[in-house]
Design an enzyme around this catalytic site. Sequence first.
Site, PDB file in Angstrom:
ATOM      1  N   ARG A 169     -16.713 -22.267   3.467  1.00 55.86           N
ATOM      2  CA  ARG A 169     -18.063 -22.787   3.217  1.00 55.86           C
ATOM      3  C   ARG A 169     -19.071 -21.666   2.942  1.00 55.86           C
ATOM      4  NH1 ARG A 169     -14.802 -25.953   2.933  1.00 55.86           N
ATOM      5  NH2 ARG A 169     -14.553 -27.926   4.033  1.00 55.86           N
ATOM      6  N   SER A 220     -21.264 -33.306   6.561  1.00 52.91           N
ATOM      7  CA  SER A 220     -20.954 -32.586   7.801  1.00 52.91           C
ATOM      8  C   SER A 220     -22.073 -31.608   8.135  1.00 52.91           C
ATOM      9  CB  SER A 220     -19.633 -31.826   7.665  1.00 52.91           C
ATOM     10  OG  SER A 220     -18.560 -32.721   7.467  1.00 52.91           O
ATOM     11  N   GLU A 290     -23.504 -26.099   8.860  1.00 53.07           N
ATOM     12  CA  GLU A 290     -23.101 -26.077   7.458  1.00 53.07           C
ATOM     13  C   GLU A 290     -24.291 -26.447   6.586  1.00 53.07           C
ATOM     14  OE1 GLU A 290     -19.911 -28.582   4.778  1.00 53.07           O
ATOM     15  OE2 GLU A 290     -19.287 -27.910   6.767  1.00 53.07           O
TER      16      GLU A 290
END
Length: 301
Positions: A169, A220, A290
């Site tokens: 990520r 998320s 995130e």
Amino acid sequence: MTGAVSLLETLQQAVPLAGFTSFRVGGLAQFYDEPASVEAIATAWQWARLADFPVTFLGAGSNLLISDRGLPGLVLNLRRLQGATFDLATGCVEVAAGEPIPRLAWAAARQGWSGLEWAVGIPGTLGGAVVMNAGAQGGCMADILQSVQVITDQGLETWSREQLQYDYRHSVLQTGHACVVSAQLQLQPGFERSQVLTTTSTNFRQRKRTQPYHLPNCGSVFRNPEPQKAGQLIEACGLKGYQIGDAQVSELHANFILNCGAARAQDILSLIRHVQGTVGDHFGVNLHPEVKLLGEFQDVI
């Protein structure tokens, strides 16, 4: 001169940003534009740089939390920059930054091209997926990206996958010093159309069954602290359903925070910090968001 005149015709001031984000929160953009071409993006970028304004890029507005105080400078929404070209001879797909990832995944599946089945439920655009190294179902952008076209202070450049320094990520594009305008993805053509469609459909149904789609959210919220899962740790702390204002930890999947109606960005951040503190106290694990915070917040420790 023509580019500058064109920009002044489309540039807007004091534009509410909540409607452009999947959380449905956020204040006003000082300046806002929706360029429909690479040339228009370059013109807007140059204008902002000459005015010493910060530049923020939006696509689908997922994976973002924009402050209630809004954003200074120029906000460029790339959602009009769409399109994808499939090259059967090479298996390469040229994709514009504003192309929705789910639409791209379905388009590939309908042609029997494998490689994007995992992406069918990603709530974002190609540009955001490249920047964040989006992933799901064991796949991610780093697996298929070959190169990317970006605009920087030096103009239009092509960067290789290696230059992006991909990690979980993460990419160097998250510094905000370059704007993704398109990318080349390497897929695998020649599969049975029904096979790729079945896998894509299965992945989509799995996401619909296990993740909340009924209320605004950003996807998320936390990165998974491998080998553990953020959602499992949050659930083990009894935080499903926990609420601050109208921001709530989803009862379906604990790594999702929902806007139950009138949440403010500050409510969501306060809930994020509460979850981090609780998981840290219970398990000694530091959950890293995130979701990207944009603008000024009254942070909560």
